[in-house]
Design a protein around this motif. Sequence first.
Motif, mmCIF file in Angstrom:
data_model
loop_
_atom_site.group_PDB
_atom_site.id
_atom_site.type_symbol
_atom_site.label_atom_id
_atom_site.label_comp_id
_atom_site.label_asym_id
_atom_site.label_seq_id
_atom_site.Cartn_x
_atom_site.Cartn_y
_atom_site.Cartn_z
ATOM 1 N N UNK A 233 0.914 -1.255 0.022
ATOM 2 C CA UNK A 233 -0.022 -0.026 0.069
ATOM 3 C C UNK A 233 0.799 1.150 -0.002
ATOM 4 N N UNK A 234 2.026 1.270 0.803
ATOM 5 C CA UNK A 234 2.792 2.602 0.685
ATOM 6 C C UNK A 234 3.372 2.942 -0.704
ATOM 7 N N UNK A 235 3.999 1.789 -1.317
ATOM 8 C CA UNK A 235 4.146 1.786 -2.678
ATOM 9 C C UNK A 235 3.289 2.487 -3.821
ATOM 10 N N UNK A 236 2.038 1.816 -3.484
ATOM 11 C CA UNK A 236 0.991 2.430 -4.438
ATOM 12 C C UNK A 236 0.482 3.634 -3.865
ATOM 13 N N UNK A 237 0.511 4.115 -2.698
ATOM 14 C CA UNK A 237 0.144 5.506 -2.504
ATOM 15 C C UNK A 237 0.805 6.391 -2.842
ATOM 16 N N UNK A 238 2.291 6.193 -3.051
ATOM 17 C CA UNK A 238 3.325 6.669 -3.692
ATOM 18 C C UNK A 238 3.055 7.210 -5.261
ATOM 19 N N UNK A 239 2.540 6.251 -5.770
ATOM 20 C CA UNK A 239 2.235 6.474 -7.086
ATOM 21 C C UNK A 239 0.820 7.164 -7.306
#
Length: 318
Positions: A233-239
């Motif tokens: 989720x953290x990686x996706x939130x950055x995107x």
Amino acid sequence: MRIGELAARAGVTVKAVRYYERLGLVEPAREANGYRSFTEDHLRAVAEIRQLSEIGISPLRAAPFIECLDTGHEHSDQCVSSLAVYRDTIVELDRMIAALSSRRQILQERLDQGAGRSFEKETTMTDYTTLPDGLPVPEDDSAADHLPGQRMPQLELPVSDGGTVDLAGLGTGRTVIYLYPLTGQPGVDLPEGWDAIPGARGCSTEACDFRDHFEDLRRAGAQRVFGLSSQDPAYQQEVVERLRLPFAMISDDALALADALRLPTFSAPGHDRLYARLTLIVGDGRIEHVFYPIFPPNAHAQQVLDWLIQAKSEETEL
């Protein structure tokens, strides 16, 4: 005016006018005797549709232009949604040009080899926001043929905004879930040989395409839009923040949905298992339609939009 007069003045056939009416692009009044009655506004709309067709924009994509005129604009392309159709059409033309350019390059290479000269291959494009020329096109291996009609499994997965989503309880109406392998980040190398894997490249461009068509998708009947991958989720939130996405991403790091529905996956250096690019249209808990394989990804949201518009039109006729 009657339909024959309208067709003659607009330079189209009566059959074409009736087709535009079925698409909801023109809505004539009905006289007491049942005859259609058209106005000058209808004439302007039909003439506009004809002109759009002449430059390669089909009536199926003409709605934003007619809506723009209906809201009082002098020109049909003064609205953002109209400009998006222009952009999508250009993308499709670019795809055809790229395919022709790829063929030309192959012919040039063979010519050079036949003449005994060397040919230096161009440097591979590394900009993660664009698609290189000559990407391999994925083939339909029937790995998704079993999906239409299946119920979504009871899975609660984390979402990039910090919440969770129950895939079996998405709610009424249609939900669009586009599955993708992984998104690139600036300064972070993609897996080795990524561009050589059919259908792998293009996750960021696909996300941007869904971003740009988000409001159109909602108007066409998509109650919810999600991206889904195995990234955390953290990686996706950055995107989501970097690409300014108006929708959330679902994280499925264990590929639980793939196991539950037997979805196609693939491996790449550094990644034992990744989702193959695929889009699900879920209606009231069941998979209504599947897009697979998907290419090019940077024009896929328009494919989904066209399907939603057609489905909505067919439901209206029933």
